[in-house]
Design a protein around this motif. Structure first.
Motif, PDB file in Angstrom:
ATOM      1  N   LYS A 154     -44.979  80.323  95.693  1.00 34.56           N
ATOM      2  CA  LYS A 154     -43.839  79.526  96.152  1.00 34.56           C
ATOM      3  C   LYS A 154     -42.674  79.624  95.174  1.00 34.56           C
ATOM      4  O   LYS A 154     -41.521  79.758  95.580  1.00 34.56           O
ATOM      5  CB  LYS A 154     -44.238  78.054  96.304  1.00 34.56           C
ATOM      6  N   GLN A 155     -42.976  79.559  93.864  1.00 37.62           N
ATOM      7  CA  GLN A 155     -41.926  79.667  92.853  1.00 37.62           C
ATOM      8  C   GLN A 155     -41.233  81.023  92.926  1.00 37.62           C
ATOM      9  O   GLN A 155     -40.005  81.111  92.836  1.00 37.62           O
ATOM     10  CB  GLN A 155     -42.511  79.470  91.453  1.00 37.62           C
ATOM     11  N   ILE A 156     -42.013  82.072  93.095  1.00 36.12           N
ATOM     12  CA  ILE A 156     -41.442  83.419  93.172  1.00 36.12           C
ATOM     13  C   ILE A 156     -40.567  83.552  94.414  1.00 36.12           C
ATOM     14  O   ILE A 156     -39.466  84.100  94.365  1.00 36.12           O
ATOM     15  CB  ILE A 156     -42.554  84.488  93.144  1.00 36.12           C
ATOM     16  N   LEU A 157     -41.053  83.028  95.552  1.00 40.16           N
ATOM     17  CA  LEU A 157     -40.276  83.117  96.794  1.00 40.16           C
ATOM     18  C   LEU A 157     -38.950  82.354  96.690  1.00 40.16           C
ATOM     19  O   LEU A 157     -37.952  82.777  97.269  1.00 40.16           O
ATOM     20  CB  LEU A 157     -41.096  82.581  97.971  1.00 40.16           C
ATOM     21  N   SER A 158     -38.932  81.242  95.976  1.00 42.69           N
ATOM     22  CA  SER A 158     -37.707  80.437  95.884  1.00 42.69           C
ATOM     23  C   SER A 158     -36.791  80.870  94.744  1.00 42.69           C
ATOM     24  O   SER A 158     -35.663  80.399  94.643  1.00 42.69           O
ATOM     25  CB  SER A 158     -38.056  78.959  95.739  1.00 42.69           C
ATOM     26  N   SER A 159     -37.258  81.772  93.900  1.00 39.60           N
ATOM     27  CA  SER A 159     -36.480  82.216  92.749  1.00 39.60           C
ATOM     28  C   SER A 159     -35.475  83.302  93.131  1.00 39.60           C
ATOM     29  O   SER A 159     -35.740  84.145  93.972  1.00 39.60           O
ATOM     30  CB  SER A 159     -37.426  82.764  91.676  1.00 39.60           C
ATOM     31  N   SER A 160     -34.329  83.269  92.458  1.00 36.78           N
ATOM     32  CA  SER A 160     -33.344  84.339  92.670  1.00 36.78           C
ATOM     33  C   SER A 160     -33.585  85.499  91.706  1.00 36.78           C
ATOM     34  O   SER A 160     -32.948  86.542  91.818  1.00 36.78           O
ATOM     35  CB  SER A 160     -31.932  83.789  92.491  1.00 36.78           C
ATOM     36  N   ALA A 161     -34.514  85.306  90.775  1.00 35.38           N
ATOM     37  CA  ALA A 161     -34.826  86.360  89.793  1.00 35.38           C
ATOM     38  C   ALA A 161     -35.660  87.465  90.432  1.00 35.38           C
ATOM     39  O   ALA A 161     -36.340  87.250  91.424  1.00 35.38           O
ATOM     40  CB  ALA A 161     -35.578  85.757  88.609  1.00 35.38           C
ATOM     41  N   ASP A 162     -35.590  88.636  89.831  1.00 35.33           N
ATOM     42  CA  ASP A 162     -36.394  89.778  90.278  1.00 35.33           C
ATOM     43  C   ASP A 162     -37.713  89.742  89.500  1.00 35.33           C
ATOM     44  O   ASP A 162     -37.789  90.211  88.372  1.00 35.33           O
ATOM     45  CB  ASP A 162     -35.637  91.078  90.017  1.00 35.33           C
ATOM     46  N   ILE A 163     -38.734  89.154  90.100  1.00 39.61           N
ATOM     47  CA  ILE A 163     -40.029  88.983  89.441  1.00 39.61           C
ATOM     48  C   ILE A 163     -40.981  90.046  89.979  1.00 39.61           C
ATOM     49  O   ILE A 163     -41.221  90.112  91.184  1.00 39.61           O
ATOM     50  CB  ILE A 163     -40.588  87.577  89.706  1.00 39.61           C
ATOM     51  N   GLU A 164     -41.492  90.873  89.080  1.00 41.50           N
ATOM     52  CA  GLU A 164     -42.359  91.970  89.514  1.00 41.50           C
ATOM     53  C   GLU A 164     -43.772  91.465  89.806  1.00 41.50           C
ATOM     54  O   GLU A 164     -44.390  90.806  88.979  1.00 41.50           O
ATOM     55  CB  GLU A 164     -42.413  93.092  88.483  1.00 41.50           C
ATOM     56  N   ASP A 166     -42.920  88.656 101.038  1.00 39.42           N
ATOM     57  CA  ASP A 166     -42.030  88.282 102.137  1.00 39.42           C
ATOM     58  C   ASP A 166     -42.295  86.871 102.637  1.00 39.42           C
ATOM     59  O   ASP A 166     -41.373  86.156 102.994  1.00 39.42           O
ATOM     60  CB  ASP A 166     -42.198  89.250 103.314  1.00 39.42           C
ATOM     61  N   GLN A 167     -43.563  86.505 102.695  1.00 40.88           N
ATOM     62  CA  GLN A 167     -43.926  85.249 103.334  1.00 40.88           C
ATOM     63  C   GLN A 167     -45.273  84.778 102.811  1.00 40.88           C
ATOM     64  O   GLN A 167     -46.141  85.582 102.476  1.00 40.88           O
ATOM     65  CB  GLN A 167     -44.011  85.486 104.842  1.00 40.88           C
ATOM     66  N   THR A 193     -47.623  87.889 103.081  1.00 42.56           N
ATOM     67  CA  THR A 193     -47.143  89.136 103.662  1.00 42.56           C
ATOM     68  C   THR A 193     -46.295  89.807 102.591  1.00 42.56           C
ATOM     69  O   THR A 193     -45.386  89.188 102.031  1.00 42.56           O
ATOM     70  CB  THR A 193     -46.305  88.872 104.921  1.00 42.56           C
ATOM     71  N   VAL A 194     -46.607  91.066 102.293  1.00 37.28           N
ATOM     72  CA  VAL A 194     -45.897  91.802 101.245  1.00 37.28           C
ATOM     73  C   VAL A 194     -45.488  93.177 101.762  1.00 37.28           C
ATOM     74  O   VAL A 194     -46.021  93.651 102.767  1.00 37.28           O
ATOM     75  CB  VAL A 194     -46.773  91.986  99.972  1.00 37.28           C
ATOM     76  N   HIS A 195     -44.528  93.807 101.072  1.00 41.28           N
ATOM     77  CA  HIS A 195     -44.216  95.210 101.334  1.00 41.28           C
ATOM     78  C   HIS A 195     -43.899  95.892 100.008  1.00 41.28           C
ATOM     79  O   HIS A 195     -43.508  95.247  99.038  1.00 41.28           O
ATOM     80  CB  HIS A 195     -43.089  95.384 102.362  1.00 41.28           C
ATOM     81  N   LEU A 196     -44.129  97.184  99.974  1.00 35.96           N
ATOM     82  CA  LEU A 196     -43.894  97.966  98.765  1.00 35.96           C
ATOM     83  C   LEU A 196     -42.418  97.953  98.406  1.00 35.96           C
ATOM     84  O   LEU A 196     -41.559  97.978  99.292  1.00 35.96           O
ATOM     85  CB  LEU A 196     -44.330  99.422  98.957  1.00 35.96           C
ATOM     86  N   ARG A 197     -42.126  97.924  97.114  1.00 37.90           N
ATOM     87  CA  ARG A 197     -40.738  98.073  96.676  1.00 37.90           C
ATOM     88  C   ARG A 197     -40.339  99.513  96.965  1.00 37.90           C
ATOM     89  O   ARG A 197     -41.118 100.425  96.746  1.00 37.90           O
ATOM     90  CB  ARG A 197     -40.622  97.810  95.179  1.00 37.90           C
TER      91      ARG A 197
END
Length: 59
Positions: A7-17, A28-29, A38-42
């Motif tokens: 949840k923190q990563i989804l709400s963050s504006s930072a680029d967290i790897e 994504d979700q 739900t994820v997708h490759l960078r």
């Protein structure tokens, strides 16, 4: 990884790897009930996968 961190990563504006099976992914979700995300490759591929959040690793 746990639900609160996702949840923190989804709400963050930072680029967290975040990595899944050694590959860098975007989250994504979040599906809290199923403990999945739900994820997708960078990169150019937009193929999405549903994965267990326990398998996601913050790099």
């Amino acid at each position: 990884m746990n639900i609160n961190r996702v949840k923190q990563i989804l709400s963050s504006s930072a680029d967290i790897e975040v990595k899944y099976n050694g590959a860098s992914v975007w989250i994504d979700q979040l599906n809290e009930e199923g403990h999945t995300a739900t994820v997708h490759l960078r990169g150019p591929l937009e193929e999405r996968s549903v994965v267990d959040i326990g398998e996601l690793i913050e790099d």
